[in-house]
Design a protein around this motif. Sequence first.
Motif, PDB file in Angstrom:
ATOM      1  N   ASP A  72       0.806  -1.224   0.000  1.00  0.00           N
ATOM      2  CA  ASP A  72       0.000   0.000   0.000  1.00  0.00           C
ATOM      3  C   ASP A  72       0.839   1.274   0.000  1.00  0.00           C
ATOM      4  O   ASP A  72       0.396   2.330   0.456  1.00  0.00           O
ATOM      5  CB  ASP A  72      -0.967   0.027   1.196  1.00  0.00           C
ATOM      6  N   HIS A  73       2.052   1.190  -0.520  1.00  0.00           N
ATOM      7  CA  HIS A  73       2.921   2.353  -0.653  1.00  0.00           C
ATOM      8  C   HIS A  73       2.854   2.894  -2.075  1.00  0.00           C
ATOM      9  O   HIS A  73       2.399   2.204  -2.994  1.00  0.00           O
ATOM     10  CB  HIS A  73       4.370   1.964  -0.335  1.00  0.00           C
ATOM     11  N   SER A 137      -0.405  -4.943  -2.673  1.00  0.00           N
ATOM     12  CA  SER A 137      -1.559  -4.535  -1.871  1.00  0.00           C
ATOM     13  C   SER A 137      -1.619  -5.363  -0.593  1.00  0.00           C
ATOM     14  O   SER A 137      -1.234  -6.534  -0.590  1.00  0.00           O
ATOM     15  CB  SER A 137      -2.845  -4.732  -2.675  1.00  0.00           C
ATOM     16  N   THR A 138      -2.113  -4.754   0.496  1.00  0.00           N
ATOM     17  CA  THR A 138      -2.273  -5.504   1.749  1.00  0.00           C
ATOM     18  C   THR A 138      -3.655  -6.137   1.848  1.00  0.00           C
ATOM     19  O   THR A 138      -3.937  -6.840   2.820  1.00  0.00           O
ATOM     20  CB  THR A 138      -2.059  -4.592   2.967  1.00  0.00           C
ATOM     21  N   VAL A 139      -4.502  -5.864   0.875  1.00  0.00           N
ATOM     22  CA  VAL A 139      -5.825  -6.488   0.834  1.00  0.00           C
ATOM     23  C   VAL A 139      -6.000  -7.134  -0.535  1.00  0.00           C
ATOM     24  O   VAL A 139      -5.479  -6.634  -1.539  1.00  0.00           O
ATOM     25  CB  VAL A 139      -6.958  -5.469   1.103  1.00  0.00           C
ATOM     26  N   PRO A 140      -6.715  -8.240  -0.605  1.00  0.00           N
ATOM     27  CA  PRO A 140      -6.832  -8.945  -1.888  1.00  0.00           C
ATOM     28  C   PRO A 140      -7.677  -8.173  -2.893  1.00  0.00           C
ATOM     29  O   PRO A 140      -8.554  -7.386  -2.531  1.00  0.00           O
ATOM     30  CB  PRO A 140      -7.494 -10.268  -1.509  1.00  0.00           C
ATOM     31  N   GLY A 141      -7.400  -8.403  -4.147  1.00  0.00           N
ATOM     32  CA  GLY A 141      -8.177  -7.818  -5.231  1.00  0.00           C
ATOM     33  C   GLY A 141      -8.130  -8.726  -6.433  1.00  0.00           C
ATOM     34  O   GLY A 141      -7.262  -9.596  -6.536  1.00  0.00           O
ATOM     35  N   PRO A 186      -3.925  -2.378 -14.484  1.00  0.00           N
ATOM     36  CA  PRO A 186      -5.040  -2.599 -13.558  1.00  0.00           C
ATOM     37  C   PRO A 186      -4.697  -2.299 -12.105  1.00  0.00           C
ATOM     38  O   PRO A 186      -3.523  -2.234 -11.712  1.00  0.00           O
ATOM     39  CB  PRO A 186      -5.322  -4.094 -13.731  1.00  0.00           C
ATOM     40  N   ASN A 187      -5.738  -2.136 -11.304  1.00  0.00           N
ATOM     41  CA  ASN A 187      -5.581  -2.114  -9.858  1.00  0.00           C
ATOM     42  C   ASN A 187      -5.311  -3.535  -9.369  1.00  0.00           C
ATOM     43  O   ASN A 187      -5.903  -4.497  -9.854  1.00  0.00           O
ATOM     44  CB  ASN A 187      -6.862  -1.609  -9.179  1.00  0.00           C
TER      45      ASN A 187
END
Length: 363
Positions: A72-73, A137-141, A186-187
């Motif tokens: 998340d940086h 990312s620290t959360v899945p996507g 993409p994100n």
Amino acid sequence: MNLFSHKLLSISMVSGLVAILAACASGPASGPEPITLSAQGNFAAGGAVVKSDGVFDGQQLFDPQGQTLHGDHAMVFYQLPVDAKPYPLVFLHGAGQSANTWGTTPDGREGFQSYFLRHGYGTYLIDQPRRGRAGQSTVPGEVSAETNDQMWFNMFRMGQWPDFFDEVQFSRKPEALDQFFRQMTPNTGPFDEQVISDSVARVFARSGSGVLITHSQGGGPGWWTAIKTDGVRGIVAYEPGSGFVFPEGEVPDPMSSGTGELVATAVELEQFRKLTRIPIVIYYGDNIPTRPSDNPGQDNWRVRVQMAQLWVDTINQHGGDAQLVLLPDVGIEGNTHFPFSDLNSDQVAELLQQWLHNNQLDR
């Protein structure tokens, strides 16, 4: 061939080689002058660390128990010219883009990154959290693989697929459009204005005070960045598409267009007032209707401009210094959603440079 003629031939060959090397060293006569830098580099800004429960066991390397994850940086590439102006330019991209959006234009010319380096500004190019080089990312996507090039072509106001708008300032060369589509990225996790603005605020802790330049979806995190840090001395927003913040009690009603509703966000008055302490300019390009249109790719920009005008008016009513500039109104015509990538990008850059000068941000 006698010895004398052999020596003449050798001298001729050496002379020719020297001439070739000299020409290569000097470069093309019509080419741009080299850019001389005092420093360049990369760094991560902001972010979070998450940890799994338990204790790490070095014999069980693939067990996440007790292990950490850095994510998340923002990732930043910076270049500082010799004798740089005091305020660098910090660039934040829009939806589906990365720092590449500010580099070489799709048709192969120098973009804003090089233009402003040549004019003495340090440049900091950001990949926002969960995008591009900052993909951890620290959360899945979920990363999809949707076929949507034609949607972007229409949404970004190049034209109405497969036809370009008349007089549009985007190159008609197929290879330019190919390069443009290949900029999309993409994100890797959910888009989060707070996560992004937290990291961009940390960029200013490293760069020092400077000017924030945003594009499209980057507009919302841009306003939040200026709320979170005093390092932002001015904001230039190219075609902000969402994320407009208004004081509590002054939020306008949602605005409907061919692609859905545009909704503003309420913030505390003291937070909003931070945006009234710096100069702000918003630019929009061409082919944006003033009345409802049956072309959703254009119609969604109609309400975005209307929301931007309400936002600028609210900033100024609270004592701020904000402008909304429609490029056709100042004689710069034919621009897409990416005016800094269009064929007249130097003209767009000159307008920005004049704004920086008028607000004493170039000295």
